[in-house]
Design a protein around this motif. Structure first.
Motif, PDB file in Angstrom:
ATOM      1  N   ILE A   1       0.883  -1.169   0.000  1.00 19.51           N
ATOM      2  CA  ILE A   1       0.000   0.000   0.000  1.00 19.51           C
ATOM      3  C   ILE A   1       0.920   1.218   0.000  1.00 19.51           C
ATOM      4  N   MET A   2       0.666   2.136  -0.919  1.00 20.33           N
ATOM      5  CA  MET A   2       1.460   3.360  -0.996  1.00 20.33           C
ATOM      6  C   MET A   2       0.552   4.554  -0.737  1.00 20.33           C
TER       7      MET A   2
ATOM      8  N   ASP B   1      10.752  -1.876  -6.876  1.00 17.60           N
ATOM      9  CA  ASP B   1      11.632  -0.719  -6.738  1.00 17.60           C
ATOM     10  C   ASP B   1      11.374   0.288  -7.860  1.00 17.60           C
ATOM     11  N   ARG B   2      11.217  -0.213  -9.079  1.00 10.89           N
ATOM     12  CA  ARG B   2      10.970   0.655 -10.237  1.00 10.89           C
ATOM     13  C   ARG B   2       9.667   1.429 -10.085  1.00 10.89           C
ATOM     14  N   ILE B   3       8.598   0.751  -9.693  1.00  6.81           N
ATOM     15  CA  ILE B   3       7.295   1.430  -9.590  1.00  6.81           C
ATOM     16  C   ILE B   3       7.329   2.495  -8.503  1.00  6.81           C
ATOM     17  N   LEU B   4       7.976   2.211  -7.375  1.00  7.17           N
ATOM     18  CA  LEU B   4       8.098   3.224  -6.321  1.00  7.17           C
ATOM     19  C   LEU B   4       8.839   4.453  -6.850  1.00  7.17           C
TER      20      LEU B   4
ATOM     21  N   ARG C   1       7.184   8.263  -7.484  1.00  7.88           N
ATOM     22  CA  ARG C   1       7.771   9.399  -6.751  1.00  7.88           C
ATOM     23  C   ARG C   1       8.305  10.480  -7.683  1.00  7.88           C
ATOM     24  N   GLN C   2       8.611  10.129  -8.933  1.00  6.63           N
ATOM     25  CA  GLN C   2       9.136  11.098  -9.891  1.00  6.63           C
ATOM     26  C   GLN C   2       8.041  11.871 -10.625  1.00  6.63           C
ATOM     27  N   ILE C   3       6.787  11.495 -10.442  1.00  2.92           N
ATOM     28  CA  ILE C   3       5.698  12.201 -11.114  1.00  2.92           C
ATOM     29  C   ILE C   3       5.618  13.625 -10.568  1.00  2.92           C
TER      30      ILE C   3
ATOM     31  N   LEU D   1       4.365  14.988  -3.898  1.00  6.57           N
ATOM     32  CA  LEU D   1       5.248  15.618  -2.919  1.00  6.57           C
ATOM     33  C   LEU D   1       5.933  14.622  -2.004  1.00  6.57           C
ATOM     34  N   ASN D   2       5.196  13.584  -1.614  1.00  7.64           N
ATOM     35  CA  ASN D   2       5.708  12.654  -0.616  1.00  7.64           C
ATOM     36  C   ASN D   2       4.953  11.340  -0.763  1.00  7.64           C
ATOM     37  N   SER D   3       5.572  10.268  -0.298  1.00  8.30           N
ATOM     38  CA  SER D   3       4.869   8.982  -0.275  1.00  8.30           C
ATOM     39  C   SER D   3       5.431   8.131   0.852  1.00  8.30           C
ATOM     40  N   GLU D   4       4.617   7.182   1.261  1.00 12.67           N
ATOM     41  CA  GLU D   4       5.036   6.199   2.274  1.00 12.67           C
ATOM     42  C   GLU D   4       4.452   4.867   1.859  1.00 12.67           C
TER      43      GLU D   4
END
Length: 139
Positions: free
Chosen positions: A67-68, A115-118, A122-124, A128-131
């Motif tokens: 879950i992100m 790892d790639r999807i995270l 995050r680069q979109i 601003l932030n994600s967890e």
């Protein structure tokens, strides 16, 4: 708006278990006539209480699920939703309240894809932030 009664709720619950259940089997499960089951289903569809039917696919036991939670800048939500829908690894998106603006359900084939999807989310621009929290066991 159509108000659901006990029979409607039981019908929806039965379809959640097996959306492909034939109407005769559905009637038997609900202990009503085939005509009653069909009429109730038609009414639920016509009223918009039931929007459609779908499948639940078994998750690959080797996949990585998570879950992100995502924080979005200002008014860029619509643009970000369009971008996120382009990732097949994001199997569901939800808006939410509180400290995070969105929750994404992730299913990746392996650690490299995860790892790639995270990294790509995050680069979109506007994110601003994600967890992210891995889902370890389903209960």
């Amino acid at each position: 708006m159509y108000e659901l009664d006990d029979l409607d709720r039981r019908l929806i619950a039965a379809l959640r278990e097996d959306a492909r259940m034939p109407i005769t089997r559905l009637a038997a499960v609900l202990k009503v006539s085939r005509t009653t089951a069909q009429a109730r289903l038609d009414r639920l569809l016509d009223s918009g209480a039931v929007l459609g039917f779908t499948i639940r696919a078994r998750h690959d036991r080797n996949s990585i699920r998570a879950i992100m939670m995502i924080e979005i800048e200002g008014r860029s939500t619509s643009q970000i939703i369009r971008r996120l829908r382009g990732f097949p690894e994001l199997i569901a998106l939800h808006t939410t309240n509180g400290g995070w603006d969105m929750v994404a359900e992730i299913e990746a084939a392996g650690i490299g894809d995860f790892d790639r999807i995270l990294r790509e989310v995050r680069q979109i621009e506007g994110v601003l932030n994600s967890e992210t929290s891995l889902l370890l066991s389903s209960l």
